[in-house]
Motif scaffolding. Structure first.
Motif, mmCIF file in Angstrom:
data_model
loop_
_atom_site.group_PDB
_atom_site.id
_atom_site.type_symbol
_atom_site.label_atom_id
_atom_site.label_comp_id
_atom_site.label_asym_id
_atom_site.label_seq_id
_atom_site.Cartn_x
_atom_site.Cartn_y
_atom_site.Cartn_z
ATOM 1 N N LEU A 98 0.788 -1.226 0.141
ATOM 2 C CA LEU A 98 0.079 -0.105 -0.181
ATOM 3 C C LEU A 98 0.817 1.253 -0.114
ATOM 4 O O LEU A 98 0.443 2.418 -0.421
ATOM 5 C CB LEU A 98 -0.762 0.146 1.308
ATOM 6 C CG LEU A 98 -2.024 -0.758 1.225
ATOM 7 C CD1 LEU A 98 -2.874 -0.616 2.562
ATOM 8 C CD2 LEU A 98 -2.781 -0.617 -0.003
ATOM 9 N N ASP A 99 1.960 1.017 0.438
ATOM 10 C CA ASP A 99 3.188 2.256 0.562
ATOM 11 C C ASP A 99 3.268 2.989 -0.809
ATOM 12 O O ASP A 99 3.283 4.016 -1.108
ATOM 13 C CB ASP A 99 4.345 1.742 0.978
ATOM 14 C CG ASP A 99 4.439 1.739 2.531
ATOM 15 O OD1 ASP A 99 3.130 1.427 3.044
ATOM 16 O OD2 ASP A 99 5.724 1.129 2.928
ATOM 17 N N PRO B 51 -6.285 9.945 -5.268
ATOM 18 C CA PRO B 51 -7.613 9.898 -4.208
ATOM 19 C C PRO B 51 -7.660 8.290 -3.649
ATOM 20 O O PRO B 51 -7.616 7.501 -4.613
ATOM 21 C CB PRO B 51 -8.629 10.262 -5.029
ATOM 22 C CG PRO B 51 -8.210 10.925 -6.112
ATOM 23 C CD PRO B 51 -6.705 10.386 -6.546
ATOM 24 N N PRO B 52 -7.880 8.311 -2.669
ATOM 25 C CA PRO B 52 -8.211 6.714 -1.860
ATOM 26 C C PRO B 52 -9.282 6.147 -2.608
ATOM 27 O O PRO B 52 -8.952 4.822 -3.124
ATOM 28 C CB PRO B 52 -8.263 7.062 -0.611
ATOM 29 C CG PRO B 52 -7.748 8.416 -0.060
ATOM 30 C CD PRO B 52 -7.734 9.014 -1.253
ATOM 31 N N ALA B 53 -10.329 6.966 -2.892
ATOM 32 C CA ALA B 53 -11.360 6.197 -3.803
ATOM 33 C C ALA B 53 -10.941 5.509 -5.160
ATOM 34 O O ALA B 53 -11.559 4.778 -5.391
ATOM 35 C CB ALA B 53 -12.461 7.445 -4.031
ATOM 36 N N TYR C 99 -8.817 2.281 3.581
ATOM 37 C CA TYR C 99 -7.527 2.366 2.658
ATOM 38 C C TYR C 99 -6.877 3.459 3.444
ATOM 39 O O TYR C 99 -5.659 3.306 3.588
ATOM 40 C CB TYR C 99 -7.984 2.432 1.498
ATOM 41 C CG TYR C 99 -6.913 3.016 0.609
ATOM 42 C CD1 TYR C 99 -5.850 2.171 -0.047
ATOM 43 C CD2 TYR C 99 -6.522 4.304 0.480
ATOM 44 C CE1 TYR C 99 -4.816 2.508 -0.605
ATOM 45 C CE2 TYR C 99 -5.389 4.865 -0.495
ATOM 46 C CZ TYR C 99 -4.821 4.081 -0.978
ATOM 47 O OH TYR C 99 -3.572 4.486 -1.517
ATOM 48 N N ARG C 100 -7.527 4.530 3.733
ATOM 49 C CA ARG C 100 -7.018 5.843 4.278
ATOM 50 C C ARG C 100 -6.217 5.405 5.412
ATOM 51 O O ARG C 100 -5.336 5.814 5.843
ATOM 52 C CB ARG C 100 -8.133 6.835 4.791
ATOM 53 C CG ARG C 100 -7.939 7.997 3.822
ATOM 54 C CD ARG C 100 -8.896 8.796 4.384
ATOM 55 N NE ARG C 100 -9.945 9.155 3.350
ATOM 56 C CZ ARG C 100 -9.800 10.187 2.403
ATOM 57 N NH1 ARG C 100 -8.783 11.063 2.619
ATOM 58 N NH2 ARG C 100 -10.657 10.445 1.592
ATOM 59 N N PRO D 221 0.705 15.063 5.699
ATOM 60 C CA PRO D 221 1.264 13.835 5.202
ATOM 61 C C PRO D 221 0.962 13.873 3.832
ATOM 62 O O PRO D 221 1.941 13.163 3.122
ATOM 63 C CB PRO D 221 0.928 12.552 6.309
ATOM 64 C CG PRO D 221 -0.310 13.004 6.722
ATOM 65 C CD PRO D 221 -0.211 14.561 7.002
ATOM 66 N N GLU D 222 -0.337 14.053 3.430
ATOM 67 C CA GLU D 222 -0.545 13.759 2.310
ATOM 68 C C GLU D 222 0.019 14.709 1.007
ATOM 69 O O GLU D 222 0.182 14.323 -0.162
ATOM 70 C CB GLU D 222 -2.107 13.790 1.950
ATOM 71 C CG GLU D 222 -2.528 15.381 2.011
ATOM 72 C CD GLU D 222 -2.601 16.244 3.163
ATOM 73 O OE1 GLU D 222 -2.636 15.464 4.294
ATOM 74 O OE2 GLU D 222 -2.838 17.474 3.163
#
Lengths: 307, 324
Positions: free
Chosen positions: A146-147, A155-157, A301-302, B81-82
């Motif tokens: 996931l890194d 975007p996570p989505a 996920y976030r 962090p993003e």
């Protein structure tokens, strides 16, 4: 007034930060050299020496927008099928076909046959979208994969929806083959098989969302695998077996499982005159579960990406 | 460019489970303060478990520190962090996200996810694969490549979509010399053309000495030294390293050899000594003449390396660093 060399360097030291537009090393060196000046003179130079530039923060790289990155993730995930997933898709299809052949001896047409065919077809979706996706995300999270996504401005989505969409797409051939084979085996009409166009994406969204959420929330990859397997077993037992023969408690569990609504919607369309209102209602439940579970998966996920 | 102040991260104590012994609280990053300047290749050197990767994960926004601050190009990475993802490219040790993709698709997708449009992503992909000599492998899945090639493919993905800061966690692991050279010339080109800064994690002292401008030596979560490689080596300039390899075992019947015994670091048949030059000369004279020579397989005399610096500074791991 006597200007000592140290004091003479103060104007230099104090004008540098105002003029410094970027982090240029020579000025930094100069500032360090004036560290012998009195404390009050250092006041002006201190912010620059502390690393806070007067010029302000640098411009950030572009953010990846939702749709393009979703498409990119989807494409990448779909290509993984070629490398790793095709044998599993065969397994999924054979499993469902095998179950229908077994049930042929038990069930003698009518409503039960519809339930078996619809259940077997949706089982393919559960196998791939729920079970395999839960395993994939579980392993990705455990191995640190996931890194890669977390250090990209995506975007996570997009990551969750791209992967879920790809896994739902993997199920298309298996589901169609199972449905057609089932119709021939049990002599059901193929007139309304087109409804799969709605059933696969909606049941796929619900089950893939659930799979992704389980995979990303499970503390260890073995749990993700276990939960995925259990989810699929539930879809098998509760979806394929005709509900009329189940005890009340099991029926309640069946109602709680999102795949049930995909099965019901599909099974209804085998009837002489399908009640399209009920079909739509079932599909709406799938869609709602899909939206909620995908939102949960995105949140998971976030959470998993930044520890 | 990148300012790290008093960064601290503690892993909580783990209770023992079946088959897993309990572990005490570990301070993985202990009050680390660093300044990385624009355009330099800055290294984090230390044995496995020194806290290099944990530190890097905090700099890349992947992990929240318990306290302290990280600022990259004026952006507070602890609070936002993003933003790290829009400033830096990160090559981690794991490739599982890319493993099942082809080399070409891995690079293109990564570029797309860095916000490039399809045309740019493809153009940059082709340029980077060509630059690294990967064009011939473009259609192969990364999983099917050898360890070094796989690493190079992931490095290629990290380069697509220009970033002012490259964070590379042991990028050359498993690579042959040709691939290593490709990595370092690609890094140099980005530095010369765009003023890119590189943060490199390594446990390879030879690599650290040859490619780094400055290096921070890490041990048990602390920075025990930070300087240029040659500046660090001056700290042990008075010493010479003597490696003795015995045929079977050390001839302890020779009194001069027996006398060295408490000062050596033994690893199998190899003895390593750190001595003042005149002492080293005496040792070499002893072992190359008389009874000891018959037992000697090989010996080397060398000026100190960063490994000697690490040990001289009190580094705890005896064999955590690699010379390759």
């Amino acid at each position: 007034m006597v200007r000592t060399p140290a004091a003479a360097s103060v104007p230099d030291g104090t004008t540098v930060p105002a003029g410094a537009t970027a982090s240029n090393d020579p000025s930094e060196g100069e500032l360090r050299d004036v560290s012998v000046v009195p404390a009050d003179a250092l006041g002006g130079a201190a912010p620059a020496a502390g690393g806070q530039r007067v010029a302000g923060p640098a411009e950030l790289g572009p953010r990846a927008r939702l749709w393009p990155s979703l498409v990119a993730v989807y494409r990448a995930q779909l290509s993984r099928a070629r490398v790793a997933r095709i044998p599993l898709l065969f397994v999924a299809t054979f499993q469902s076909v095998g179950i229908m052949i077994l049930m042929r001896g038990v069930v003698d047409g009518g409503g039960e046959a519809r339930a078996v065919v619809a259940g077997s077809a949706v089982l393919v979706v559960a196998f791939v979208a729920l079970n395999l996706l839960a395993q994939y995300f579980g392993q990705l999270r455990a191995s640190g994969g996931l890194d890669h996504y977390a250090t990209l401005p995506v975007p996570p989505a997009a990551v969750v929806l791209g992967a879920a969409g790809a896994y739902a797409s993997f199920t298309v051939p298996g589901t169609v083959v199972t449905a057609v084979f089932g119709c021939l085996l049990f002599g059901l009409p193929v007139t309304h098989l087109w409804v799969l166009v709605a059933v696969i994406p909606l049941a796929g969204a619900a089950l893939a969302g659930l799979g992704a959420a389980l995979g990303l929330l499970a503390p260890r990859p073995e749990f993700a695998t276990l939960l995925g397997q259990l989810g699929m077993s539930a879809a098998l037992l509760l979806g394929v077996l005709p509900p009329e023969r189940m005890p009340q408690v099991v029926r309640l569990a069946r109602d709680l499982l999102p795949s049930t609504y995909g099965v019901e919607a599909f099974a209804r369309t085998f009837g002489e005159r399908p009640d399209w209102g009920l079909v739509l209602g079932d599909l709406a439940v799938c869609a709602a579960v899909g939206v909620i579970s995908l939102a949960v998966a995105t949140w998971a996920y976030r959470r998993a990406a930044v520890r | 460019m990148c300012a790290v102040r008093a960064l601290t991260k503690t892993y909580p104590a783990q209770r023992g489970r079946r088959g897993v012994p309990a572990s005490p609280e570990v301070r993985a990053t202990d009050d680390v303060t660093l300044d990385i300047r624009r355009g330099e290749i800055f290294g984090l050197l230390g044995p496995n478990g020194a806290g290099k990767s944990t530190l890097v994960r905090q700099l890349t926004g992947l992990m929240r520190p318990d306290s302290g601050s990280v600022e990259i190009l004026g952006h507070d990475i602890v609070r936002h962090p993003e933003r790290a993802a829009r400033i830096l490219a990160y090559l981690g040790q794991e490739s599982s996200a890319l493993d099942e993709l082809t080399v070409s698709l891995a690079a293109e997708t990564t570029g797309r996810l860095r916000g490039l449009d399809v045309r740019r992503a493809r153009a940059e992909r082709d340029a980077v694969l060509d630059e690294l000599g990967l064009t011939g492998l473009a259609a192969r899945p990364i999983k099917k490549l050898s360890g070094g090639q796989r690493r190079l493919a992931c490095f290629a993905a990290a380069l697509v979509g220009e970033r002012p800061l490259l964070v590379l966690d042991e990028p050359t692991t498993g690579m042959d010399p040709v691939a290593r050279r490709a990595v370092w010339s690609a890094v140099d080109r980005r530095r010369a053309e765009h003023g890119a800064t590189v943060l490199l994690v390594t446990h390879n002292v030879i690599e650290a000495e040859t490619v780094l401008d400055r290096v921070a030596v890490l041990d048990r979560g602390r920075v025990i030294a930070c300087d240029t490689p040659s500046g660090l080596k001056e700290k042990v300039a008075g010493e010479v390293r003597v490696d003795l390899v015995w045929r079977e075992s050390a001839p302890l019947n020779v009194p001069e050899v027996a006398a060295l015994r408490d000062r050596v670091v033994e690893s199998g048949r190899r003895w390593t000594l750190r001595l003042a030059p005149e002492e080293a000369r005496a040792v070499v004279a002893t072992v190359t003449g008389g009874a000891a020579f018959a037992a000697l397989d090989d010996f080397t005399l060398a000026t100190p390396s960063l490994e000697d610096v690490y040990l001289a500074l009190g580094g705890a791991a005896r064999q955590g660093l690699v010379r390759a």
